[in-house]
Design a protein around this motif. Structure first.
Motif, short mmCIF file in Angstrom:
data_model
loop_
_atom_site.label_atom_id
_atom_site.label_comp_id
_atom_site.label_asym_id
_atom_site.label_seq_id
_atom_site.Cartn_x
_atom_site.Cartn_y
_atom_site.Cartn_z
N UNK A 14 36.37 -59.83 13.62
CA UNK A 14 35.70 -58.73 14.39
C UNK A 14 35.23 -58.17 12.82
N UNK A 15 33.80 -57.45 13.08
CA UNK A 15 33.29 -56.11 12.11
C UNK A 15 34.87 -55.08 12.25
N UNK A 16 35.69 -54.54 11.14
CA UNK A 16 36.55 -53.87 11.39
C UNK A 16 36.26 -52.69 10.15
N UNK A 17 34.91 -52.50 8.90
CA UNK A 17 34.41 -51.73 8.19
C UNK A 17 32.37 -51.73 8.13
N UNK A 18 32.01 -52.08 9.05
CA UNK A 18 31.04 -51.54 9.71
C UNK A 18 30.74 -52.80 9.15
N UNK A 19 30.61 -53.02 8.54
CA UNK A 19 28.97 -53.85 7.55
C UNK A 19 28.84 -55.39 8.06
N UNK A 20 28.77 -55.27 9.72
CA UNK A 20 27.97 -56.31 10.67
C UNK A 20 28.92 -57.14 10.61
N UNK A 21 29.77 -57.71 9.67
CA UNK A 21 29.71 -59.47 9.35
C UNK A 21 31.43 -59.61 10.08
N UNK A 22 31.64 -60.52 10.38
CA UNK A 22 33.05 -60.80 10.86
C UNK A 22 34.76 -61.29 10.72
N UNK A 23 34.38 -59.42 10.22
CA UNK A 23 36.55 -59.66 8.80
C UNK A 23 36.72 -60.65 9.91
N UNK A 24 38.73 -60.89 9.15
CA UNK A 24 39.37 -61.77 9.92
C UNK A 24 40.94 -60.67 9.52
N UNK A 25 41.69 -61.16 11.06
CA UNK A 25 42.61 -60.44 11.05
C UNK A 25 43.13 -61.85 11.36
N UNK A 26 44.57 -61.73 10.29
CA UNK A 26 46.06 -63.08 10.80
C UNK A 26 47.71 -62.97 10.67
N UNK A 27 47.72 -63.54 11.77
CA UNK A 27 49.80 -62.83 12.13
C UNK A 27 50.19 -64.31 11.69
N UNK A 28 51.25 -63.90 10.32
CA UNK A 28 51.69 -65.44 9.73
C UNK A 28 52.92 -65.46 9.92
N UNK A 29 53.52 -66.62 10.47
CA UNK A 29 54.75 -65.94 10.35
C UNK A 29 55.52 -67.43 9.38
N UNK A 30 56.50 -66.86 9.13
CA UNK A 30 57.47 -67.62 8.15
C UNK A 30 57.52 -68.72 9.26
#
Length: 242
Positions: free
Chosen positions: A54-70
């Motif tokens: 989803x866009x998190x910085x207002x540039x109309x691009x789909x940014x990436x959010x990850x939850x990583x687990x060891x």
């Protein structure tokens, strides 16, 4: 009489359990600065537990959010005491990357907000909660709290971050708790942009809450990095108070 902070209620029994268990220390890896796809940010021995775009910085691009687990078997601790056994203490990392024409550029990584599961008398704050979400350009993380010993309190805390002034700034905090033995409820909602704070107290037996408002006296600006442990955060404190 106001209920104590949710974190204080739930962590009262933590030290005794934590001392009995030998939770292995963790060296958190530094994630790559760039990757062409989500899997490129995953270190060896880790996996993607949650993935959002989803866009998190207002540039109309789909940014990436990850939850990583060891995924280290040494972090799965068996014990003969009370509570959850085996206890999976494998930690998590939150990673955020900006979308670029050729992939993604790492914007932030954080391993403190999502509390590591180290006490068998407490639930995993992430497994039972709403997790991470993107809502109208903001990043929201919700932690769930439940104790099977040491406290009657159960509830959740939600953090809302917005990218501004070069950081993920905390703009909203919402906490709710209930005492399972008495049905007493408490909620706290803070808008850090307007500095307004809403306190509410009530009971499961009544639809009417006692509500009071105040204005934050501290000018403290919290960010994803300065919040620290999401279970121990004191939302009305300033940095000097912590």
């Amino acid at each position: 009489m106001h209920l104590p902070l949710l974190a204080a209620l739930l962590l009262t029994a933590l030290p005794a359990f934590a001392q009995e268990l030998r939770i292995p220390p963790v060296d958190y890896p530094v994630l790559p600065a760039h990757a062409t796809r989500a899997e490129g940010f995953v270190p060896s021995g880790w996996r993607i537990e949650q993935q959002l775009r989803g866009d998190l910085n207002g540039d109309k691009r789909e940014d990436l959010v990850l939850v990583l687990r060891q995924q280290d078997p040494r972090n799965i601790v068996e014990h003969d005491g009370f509570g959850i056994s085996p206890l999976d203490s494998n930690p998590r990392m939150l990673a955020i990357a900006w979308a670029t024409p050729d992939g993604y550029s790492l914007a932030a990584q954080n391993h403190t907000l999502i509390t590591r599961h180290e006490a068998p008398n407490l639930s995993d704050v992430f497994e039972e909660g709403a997790g991470v979400s993107i809502v109208r350009g903001t990043l929201q993380t919700t932690l769930f709290f439940f104790s099977n010993a040491g406290s009657w309190s159960t509830g959740s805390a939600s953090y809302t971050f917005r990218w501004q002034e070069g950081a993920f700034a905390l703009i909203g905090y919402d906490r709710s708790s209930m005492m399972r033995n008495s049905g007493q409820t408490e909620s706290l909602s803070i808008n850090y942009s307007t500095r307004r704070v809403r306190h509410a107290e009530g009971s499961m037996e009544s639809d009417e809450d006692s509500v009071r408002w105040e204005t934050l006296s501290s000018p403290q600006r919290w960010t994803l990095e300065t919040v620290g442990d999401g279970s121990a955060f004191e939302p009305l404190a300033s940095a000097q108070d912590r």
